[in-house]
Design an enzyme around this catalytic site. Structure first.
Site, PDB file in Angstrom:
ATOM      1  N   GLU A 207      -9.343  -0.434   6.590  1.00 10.05           N
ATOM      2  CA  GLU A 207      -8.108  -0.483   7.378  1.00 10.05           C
ATOM      3  C   GLU A 207      -8.403  -0.313   8.874  1.00 10.05           C
ATOM      4  OE1 GLU A 207      -5.316   2.618   6.270  1.00 10.05           O
ATOM      5  OE2 GLU A 207      -3.692   1.179   6.495  1.00 10.05           O
TER       6      GLU A 207
ATOM      7  N   GLN B 229       0.861  -1.195   0.000  1.00 10.87           N
ATOM      8  CA  GLN B 229       0.000   0.000   0.000  1.00 10.87           C
ATOM      9  C   GLN B 229       0.895   1.242   0.000  1.00 10.87           C
ATOM     10  OE1 GLN B 229      -1.832   0.391   3.805  1.00 10.87           O
ATOM     11  NE2 GLN B 229      -3.172   2.070   3.233  1.00 10.87           N
ATOM     12  N   GLY B 230       0.900   1.981  -1.098  1.00 12.73           N
ATOM     13  CA  GLY B 230       1.789   3.135  -1.220  1.00 12.73           C
ATOM     14  C   GLY B 230       1.081   4.441  -0.896  1.00 12.73           C
ATOM     15  N   TYR B 231       0.963   4.730   0.393  1.00 12.10           N
ATOM     16  CA  TYR B 231       0.351   5.979   0.837  1.00 12.10           C
ATOM     17  C   TYR B 231       1.415   6.944   1.385  1.00 12.10           C
ATOM     18  CZ  TYR B 231      -4.606   4.422   0.811  1.00 12.10           C
ATOM     19  OH  TYR B 231      -5.857   4.015   0.449  1.00 12.10           O
ATOM     20  N   SER B 232       2.074   6.512   2.485  1.00 12.29           N
ATOM     21  CA  SER B 232       2.918   7.434   3.254  1.00 12.29           C
ATOM     22  C   SER B 232       4.156   7.875   2.487  1.00 12.29           C
ATOM     23  CB  SER B 232       3.376   6.764   4.551  1.00 12.29           C
ATOM     24  OG  SER B 232       2.263   6.305   5.263  1.00 12.29           O
TER      25      SER B 232
ATOM     26  N   SER C 227       4.958  -1.425   3.899  1.00 11.26           N
ATOM     27  CA  SER C 227       5.083  -2.815   4.358  1.00 11.26           C
ATOM     28  C   SER C 227       5.050  -3.763   3.164  1.00 11.26           C
ATOM     29  CB  SER C 227       3.937  -3.172   5.303  1.00 11.26           C
ATOM     30  OG  SER C 227       3.894  -2.276   6.380  1.00 11.26           O
TER      31      SER C 227
HETATM   32  C1  LIG Z   1       4.621  -0.840  11.312  1.00 10.74           C
HETATM   33  C2  LIG Z   1       4.207   0.202  10.303  1.00 10.74           C
HETATM   34  C3  LIG Z   1       3.737  -0.202   9.072  1.00 10.74           C
HETATM   35  C4  LIG Z   1       3.351   0.759   8.118  1.00 10.74           C
HETATM   36  N1  LIG Z   1       2.942   0.333   6.889  1.00 10.74           N
HETATM   37  C5  LIG Z   1       2.610   1.248   5.949  1.00 10.74           C
HETATM   38  C6  LIG Z   1       2.244   0.837   4.626  1.00 10.74           C
HETATM   39  O1  LIG Z   1       2.236  -0.350   4.306  1.00 10.74           O
HETATM   40  N2  LIG Z   1       1.940   1.793   3.718  1.00 10.74           N
HETATM   41  C7  LIG Z   1       1.946   3.122   4.013  1.00 10.74           C
HETATM   42  O2  LIG Z   1       1.625   3.930   3.160  1.00 10.74           O
HETATM   43  N3  LIG Z   1       2.313   3.554   5.267  1.00 10.74           N
HETATM   44  C8  LIG Z   1       2.636   2.649   6.221  1.00 10.74           C
HETATM   45  N4  LIG Z   1       3.032   3.063   7.477  1.00 10.74           N
HETATM   46  C9  LIG Z   1       3.135   4.492   7.742  1.00 10.74           C
HETATM   47  C10 LIG Z   1       2.043   5.022   8.660  1.00 10.74           C
HETATM   48  O3  LIG Z   1       0.786   5.054   8.006  1.00 10.74           O
HETATM   49  C11 LIG Z   1       2.462   6.435   9.098  1.00 10.74           C
HETATM   50  O4  LIG Z   1       3.660   6.294   9.847  1.00 10.74           O
HETATM   51  C12 LIG Z   1       1.405   7.095   9.958  1.00 10.74           C
HETATM   52  O5  LIG Z   1       0.275   7.420   9.172  1.00 10.74           O
HETATM   53  C13 LIG Z   1       1.943   8.367  10.660  1.00 10.74           C
HETATM   54  O6  LIG Z   1       2.571   9.199   9.755  1.00 10.74           O
HETATM   55  P1  LIG Z   1       4.036   9.825  10.074  1.00 10.74           P
HETATM   56  O7  LIG Z   1       4.935   8.683  10.459  1.00 10.74           O
HETATM   57  O8  LIG Z   1       4.423  10.665   8.938  1.00 10.74           O
HETATM   58  O9  LIG Z   1       3.837  10.701  11.395  1.00 10.74           O
HETATM   59  P2  LIG Z   1       3.210  12.176  11.436  1.00 10.74           P
HETATM   60  O10 LIG Z   1       1.954  12.207  10.657  1.00 10.74           O
HETATM   61  O11 LIG Z   1       4.291  13.151  11.083  1.00 10.74           O
HETATM   62  O12 LIG Z   1       2.851  12.312  12.983  1.00 10.74           O
HETATM   63  C14 LIG Z   1       3.827  12.682  13.980  1.00 10.74           C
HETATM   64  C15 LIG Z   1       3.094  12.793  15.324  1.00 10.74           C
HETATM   65  O13 LIG Z   1       2.095  13.841  15.252  1.00 10.74           O
HETATM   66  C16 LIG Z   1       0.815  13.336  15.604  1.00 10.74           C
HETATM   67  N5  LIG Z   1      -0.221  13.983  14.753  1.00 10.74           N
HETATM   68  C17 LIG Z   1      -0.141  14.175  13.418  1.00 10.74           C
HETATM   69  N6  LIG Z   1      -1.281  14.769  12.972  1.00 10.74           N
HETATM   70  C18 LIG Z   1      -2.087  14.924  14.049  1.00 10.74           C
HETATM   71  C19 LIG Z   1      -3.399  15.457  14.248  1.00 10.74           C
HETATM   72  N7  LIG Z   1      -4.107  15.946  13.232  1.00 10.74           N
HETATM   73  N8  LIG Z   1      -3.914  15.460  15.504  1.00 10.74           N
HETATM   74  C20 LIG Z   1      -3.196  14.953  16.564  1.00 10.74           C
HETATM   75  N9  LIG Z   1      -1.943  14.433  16.435  1.00 10.74           N
HETATM   76  C21 LIG Z   1      -1.401  14.420  15.213  1.00 10.74           C
HETATM   77  C22 LIG Z   1       0.894  11.844  15.323  1.00 10.74           C
HETATM   78  O14 LIG Z   1      -0.036  11.104  16.110  1.00 10.74           O
HETATM   79  C23 LIG Z   1       2.334  11.514  15.700  1.00 10.74           C
HETATM   80  O15 LIG Z   1       2.440  11.314  17.085  1.00 10.74           O
HETATM   81  C24 LIG Z   1       3.425   2.132   8.442  1.00 10.74           C
HETATM   82  C25 LIG Z   1       3.899   2.536   9.693  1.00 10.74           C
HETATM   83  C26 LIG Z   1       4.293   1.587  10.613  1.00 10.74           C
HETATM   84  C27 LIG Z   1       4.824   2.048  11.947  1.00 10.74           C
END
Ligand SMILES: Cc1cc2nc3c(=O)[nH]c(=O)nc-3n(C[C@H](O)[C@H](O)[C@H](O)COP(=O)(O)OP(=O)(O)OC[C@H]3O[C@@H](n4cnc5c(N)ncnc54)[C@H](O)[C@@H]3O)c2cc1C
Length: 401
Positions: free
Chosen positions: A248, A129-132, A165
């Site tokens: 999800e 899944q290519g989101y982040s 992932s």
């Molecule tokens: C084990 C694992 C598997 C993953 N697999 C995938 C995958 O297959 N495909 C994919 O696309 N992504 C994947 N991800 C990525 C995951 O979706 C992102 O890490 C997640 O959405 C958070 O984004 P970020 O790391 O950029 O943190 P940020 O969005 O930068 O957040 C940083 C901090 O700010 C807080 N925050 C941010 N916005 C808000 C808000 N509006 N209100 C309150 N708090 C807020 C967050 O809770 C966090 O504590 C995976 C992550 C992990 C850990």
């Protein structure tokens, strides 16, 4: 509220239980261990999913016409319970089975369904899944990976994804791209189904603290996406992103957490300190009782959410409650498990202890982040379940807005 199962539901359980006893990987029921070697583990998990698929146990929630069992929501709950009971190996194509296929079934073309669903089910083709992206996680709509039409029915993709992932073993990617940056950030997004094995795509594994290498950085350098593999409409990808997000958030791991709790309880009954079983210490008894109460409350919450979804027919924002409760409970339980073992917890894996959860504890930090962090789930619950006003200070457009 009546928590008992109907005869039909009990039959479903017994059928599955009997099948698992017959077909679980050799030796698994006595000693559930995945191969250590990465490549061997992938093969083992592909085999396991194929075995499930051959007998119709891989995508039980899919409609029968696409190879599923059309299982009701209660049967899906029973399925999770039974899989947790034997600590079944995970399905390697979990993203395909639980997120991508249900999204394609809802918004894909018939040609896309026919082309992709059978191979998702059998794990012949693994999906990621290519989101982040480095600058777009919770705020996924701010992504910048760009797709541009080349005039030959193809699109050229350039940019970078992160935390993807299974990208290192995936055959296909459900990729969100920006195709127009002239409007608001939710507009101008397009979802493509992109083949991973091509010159324009490279992956780099990210080594995690618990030794796992299941997620990756993915680089797109003039990668080719075909115009007939757009999901939904060009520039209208946000609706597709939201459809997938509902799937999800709509799952729970409470049954596997309960199994871990029961193993911990057994450990505390049999392990002694100075001749006294751990379970006889007041502080430990109280914490075990507290976890039991939290697990039973989480299950009741899940049943309520399942009932609501059965009435409405679609997964609602309540799924965020199941996700959040499971993630926080798992983390607290494993933290307690590590503490209760004392220095023995440092043995990491395959130590002499019956209860070994150190790597699971470290992994639980990531589980709280994946699929939208606990903070994001709290926002969803506040705004969409409780009807609280939006947080004005938050400028992000999180995954379920
Ligand atoms: C084990 C694992 C598997 C993953 N697999 C995938 C995958 O297959 N495909 C994919 O696309 N992504 C994947 N991800 C990525 C995951 O979706 C992102 O890490 C997640 O959405 C958070 O984004 P970020 O790391 O950029 O943190 P940020 O969005 O930068 O957040 C940083 C901090 O700010 C807080 N925050 C941010 N916005 C808000 C808000 N509006 N209100 C309150 N708090 C807020 C967050 O809770 C966090 O504590 C995976 C992550 C992990 C850990």
């Amino acid at each position: 509220m009546d928590f008992s199962y109907t005869d039909e539901q009990e039959t479903f359980r017994h059928e599955l239980r009997a099948w698992l006893e017959e077909n679980a990987p050799e030796g698994w029921l006595e000693d559930p261990e995945l191969p250590d070697d990465d490549a061997e583990r992938v093969e083992f998990l592909r085999d396991w999913q194929r075995t499930l698929a051959d007998d119709g146990w891989a995508g039980v929630h899919w409609p029968e016409e696409y190879g599923g069992r059309g299982a009701s929501l209660v049967e899906q709950t029973i399925y999770r319970e039974e899989m947790a009971r034997i600590n079944a190996p995970p399905q390697i194509n979990l993203i395909g089975i639980n997120l991508i296929a249900p999204t394609l079934i809802e918004v894909g073309t018939e040609a896309q369904k026919q082309r992709f669903l059978p191979k998702i089910l059998s794990a012949e083709e693994i999906w990621c899944q290519g989101y982040s992206e480095p600058e777009a996680g919770s705020d996924v709509a701010s992504l910048t990976t760009n797709a541009e039409a080349n005039g030959d029915g193809e699109w050229l993709v350039n940019g970078q994804k992160i935390w993807t992932s299974y990208a290192h073993v995936a055959d296909w990617c459900f990729l969100v791209t920006r195709t127009d940056d002239s409007g608001k950030k939710h507009e101008g997004l397009t979802v493509f189904l992109v083949e991973m094995d091509q010159d324009g795509i490279s992956t780099e594994p990210i080594h995690q603290p618990h030794d796992d290498r299941t997620f990756n950085q993915v680089y797109f350098d003039d990668a080719v996406a075909s115009a007939d593999l757009v999901v939904g409409e060009i520039d209208r990808g946000w609706d597709v992103v939201m459809t997938l997000s509902a799937f999800e958030h709509g799952s729970t791991s409470i049954y596997s957490i309960e199994q871990r709790y029961l193993a911990l309880l057994e450990y505390c009954r049999t392990e002694t300190r100075n001749g006294t079983p751990l379970v006889e210490r007041d502080r430990i008894r109280q914490q075990l009782a507290d976890f039991d109460a939290r697990i039973q409350a989480a299950k009741a919450t899940h049943y309520r959410n399942v009932s609501k979804q059965a009435e409405s027919g679609t997964p609602g924002p309540e799924g965020s409650m199941d996700l959040l409760i499971s993630d926080e409970l798992r983390h607290d339980l494993l933290n307690f498990a590590v503490n209760v073992q004392g220095p023995a917890a440092a043995l990491w894996e395959n130590g002499h202890n019956a209860f070994d959860e150190t790597s699971g504890y470290i992994r639980s930090y990531g589980a709280w982040i994946a699929a939208g962090t606990g903070d994001i789930q709290r926002n969803i619950i506040g705004e969409r379940v409780l009807g609280l006003p939006k947080d004005n200070k938050s400028k992000t457009s999180h995954r379920s807005e």
